[in-house]
Design a protein around this motif. Structure first.
Motif, PDB file in Angstrom:
ATOM      1  N   ALA A   1      -5.813  -1.834   4.642  1.00 56.46           N
ATOM      2  CA  ALA A   1      -6.654  -2.775   3.901  1.00 56.46           C
ATOM      3  C   ALA A   1      -7.084  -3.931   4.790  1.00 56.46           C
TER       4      ALA A   1
ATOM      5  N   LEU B   1       0.872  -1.171   0.000  1.00 51.74           N
ATOM      6  CA  LEU B   1       0.000   0.000   0.000  1.00 51.74           C
ATOM      7  C   LEU B   1       0.906   1.218   0.000  1.00 51.74           C
TER       8      LEU B   1
ATOM      9  N   PHE C   1      -8.030  -6.575  -4.144  1.00 50.47           N
ATOM     10  CA  PHE C   1      -8.460  -5.232  -3.738  1.00 50.47           C
ATOM     11  C   PHE C   1      -9.977  -5.099  -3.766  1.00 50.47           C
TER      12      PHE C   1
ATOM     13  N   ALA D   1      -2.766   0.149  -4.223  1.00 53.60           N
ATOM     14  CA  ALA D   1      -2.681  -1.173  -3.601  1.00 53.60           C
ATOM     15  C   ALA D   1      -2.253  -2.216  -4.617  1.00 53.60           C
TER      16      ALA D   1
ATOM     17  N   CYS E   1      -3.935   6.179  -2.476  1.00 53.03           N
ATOM     18  CA  CYS E   1      -3.295   4.957  -1.991  1.00 53.03           C
ATOM     19  C   CYS E   1      -3.370   3.925  -3.106  1.00 53.03           C
TER      20      CYS E   1
END
Length: 125
Positions: free
Chosen positions: A98, A4, A29, A24, A22
């Motif tokens: 996350a 991240l 996701f 990822a 952000c």
């Protein structure tokens, strides 16, 4: 390997806006709840905002309600935090987090398995 990576922080004057991003990778996701937390010097890390995996529901801490907006783009594996009307109390390191396969909009740090390195936001009054 989950990564991240936050970006978009900086030094701004009170009343200004910033948009944090952000990026990822390494996780599913589209099935992850995502959140932003922040930590000011000498204080505990606190919840700022979260968004469900499909983007239909969001949650905010009371102090940013109406000023901050969280959003996500599952096609790009990105989550954003639009911050308006910034004030000195918003000064902190902002972290993206996350929670894979997690429903809802969790608010506790231990609900999130993965964290970014953070991006500094400094608001001068």
């Amino acid at each position: 390997q989950v990564q991240l990576v936050e970006s978009g922080g900086g030094l701004v004057q009170a009343g200004a806006s910033l948009r944090l991003s952000c990026a990822a990778s390494g996780l599913t996701f589209r099935y992850s709840a995502m959140a932003w937390f922040r930590q000011a010097p000498g204080k505990e890390r606190e919840f700022v905002s979260a968004i469900t995996w499909e983007g239909l529901n969001t949650a905010y801490v009371a102090s940013v309600e109406g000023r901050f907006t969280i959003s996500r783009d599952n096609a790009k594996n990105m989550v954003y935090l639009q911050m308006n009307s910034l004030n000195a109390e918003d000064t902190a390191v902002y972290y993206c987090a996350a929670a894979p396969t997690r429903g809802g909009t969790p608010r506790r740090t231990f609900d999130y398995a993965y964290w970014g390195q953070g991006t500094q936001v400094t608001v001068s009054s």
